[in-house]
Motif scaffolding. Structure first.
Motif, PDB file in Angstrom:
ATOM      1  N   LEU A   7      35.163  40.077  38.263  1.00  0.00           N
ATOM      2  CA  LEU A   7      34.353  39.216  39.114  1.00  0.00           C
ATOM      3  C   LEU A   7      35.053  37.878  39.342  1.00  0.00           C
ATOM      4  O   LEU A   7      35.073  37.353  40.462  1.00  0.00           O
ATOM      5  CB  LEU A   7      32.972  38.999  38.493  1.00  0.00           C
ATOM      6  CG  LEU A   7      32.009  38.098  39.273  1.00  0.00           C
ATOM      7  CD1 LEU A   7      31.776  38.643  40.675  1.00  0.00           C
ATOM      8  CD2 LEU A   7      30.712  37.964  38.525  1.00  0.00           C
ATOM      9  N   LYS A   8      35.670  37.328  38.312  1.00  0.00           N
ATOM     10  CA  LYS A   8      36.408  36.067  38.468  1.00  0.00           C
ATOM     11  C   LYS A   8      37.599  36.248  39.399  1.00  0.00           C
ATOM     12  O   LYS A   8      37.917  35.367  40.192  1.00  0.00           O
ATOM     13  CB  LYS A   8      36.852  35.535  37.107  1.00  0.00           C
ATOM     14  CG  LYS A   8      35.688  35.044  36.276  1.00  0.00           C
ATOM     15  CD  LYS A   8      36.139  34.526  34.944  1.00  0.00           C
ATOM     16  CE  LYS A   8      34.912  34.089  34.143  1.00  0.00           C
ATOM     17  NZ  LYS A   8      35.239  33.689  32.808  1.00  0.00           N
TER      18      LYS A   8
ATOM     19  N   SER B 132      37.734  32.669  47.441  1.00  0.00           N
ATOM     20  CA  SER B 132      37.895  31.240  47.715  1.00  0.00           C
ATOM     21  C   SER B 132      39.210  30.959  48.431  1.00  0.00           C
ATOM     22  O   SER B 132      39.315  30.007  49.208  1.00  0.00           O
ATOM     23  CB  SER B 132      37.808  30.418  46.419  1.00  0.00           C
ATOM     24  OG  SER B 132      38.923  30.667  45.599  1.00  0.00           O
ATOM     25  N   ALA B 133      40.208  31.800  48.238  1.00  0.00           N
ATOM     26  CA  ALA B 133      41.477  31.640  48.941  1.00  0.00           C
ATOM     27  C   ALA B 133      41.372  32.157  50.371  1.00  0.00           C
ATOM     28  O   ALA B 133      42.070  31.693  51.253  1.00  0.00           O
ATOM     29  CB  ALA B 133      42.589  32.377  48.207  1.00  0.00           C
ATOM     30  N   ASP B 134      40.486  33.134  50.598  1.00  0.00           N
ATOM     31  CA  ASP B 134      40.299  33.736  51.922  1.00  0.00           C
ATOM     32  C   ASP B 134      38.832  34.138  52.029  1.00  0.00           C
ATOM     33  O   ASP B 134      38.450  35.184  51.525  1.00  0.00           O
ATOM     34  CB  ASP B 134      41.210  34.946  52.065  1.00  0.00           C
ATOM     35  CG  ASP B 134      41.042  35.633  53.406  1.00  0.00           C
ATOM     36  OD1 ASP B 134      40.248  35.183  54.247  1.00  0.00           O
ATOM     37  OD2 ASP B 134      41.717  36.657  53.606  1.00  0.00           O
ATOM     38  N   PRO B 135      38.023  33.330  52.679  1.00  0.00           N
ATOM     39  CA  PRO B 135      36.574  33.588  52.732  1.00  0.00           C
ATOM     40  C   PRO B 135      36.186  34.965  53.284  1.00  0.00           C
ATOM     41  O   PRO B 135      35.123  35.456  52.985  1.00  0.00           O
ATOM     42  CB  PRO B 135      36.038  32.472  53.623  1.00  0.00           C
ATOM     43  CG  PRO B 135      37.072  31.403  53.582  1.00  0.00           C
ATOM     44  CD  PRO B 135      38.375  32.100  53.355  1.00  0.00           C
ATOM     45  N   THR B 136      37.047  35.594  54.079  1.00  0.00           N
ATOM     46  CA  THR B 136      36.697  36.913  54.596  1.00  0.00           C
ATOM     47  C   THR B 136      36.851  37.977  53.516  1.00  0.00           C
ATOM     48  O   THR B 136      36.354  39.092  53.672  1.00  0.00           O
ATOM     49  CB  THR B 136      37.598  37.317  55.796  1.00  0.00           C
ATOM     50  OG1 THR B 136      38.940  37.465  55.335  1.00  0.00           O
ATOM     51  CG2 THR B 136      37.527  36.290  56.902  1.00  0.00           C
TER      52      THR B 136
END
Length: 120
Positions: A104-105, A112-116
């Motif tokens: 999950l982390k 967070s690096a790529d919202p998609t």
């Protein structure tokens, strides 16, 4: 420090006395690095895709430095042609994850690096 692993996907085997000699000598090359076989052989059940051949997994509790040192060691390099001259394969060294690993982390970091959620 998490363990590291040497993973080999071996295929295209041809029986040869050199392979038996390799098997007789490999453990002595692993011992200085505390390497141990976790998987060794044909006992595979393919549940997705294809996997021709066999798999070997060797654990190095001391981590990637030990895995690299074993593979580069003169003792292992001396016996390596006994296998590679008669068995085709792919070999990788990989860091393991520690006991507290949480996918999950990893997902949160990727998102967070790529919202998609997908790398471009």
């Amino acid at each position: 420090m998490p363990a590291a692993y040497a993973l080999a996907h071996l295929y295209g085997r041809s029986p040869h006395p050199d392979v038996i000699e390799y098997l007789e000598r490999i453990q002595a090359t692993l011992d200085p690095f505390h390497g141990r076989f976790v998987i060794h052989g044909d006992g595979l059940e393919v549940v997705e895709g294809e996997w021709p051949g066999s798999v070997v997994l060797i654990e190095f509790p001391g981590g990637m430095a030990d895995a690299r040192a074993w593979y580069a060691s003169p003792a292992y390099q001396d016996i390596l042609p006994l296998r590679t001259d008669h068995i085709q394969g792919d070999v990788i060294l990989a860091d393991g994850v520690g006991p507290g690993y949480d996918p999950l982390k990893r997902a949160e970091k990727l998102r967070s690096a790529d919202p998609t959620g997908y790398a471009h």
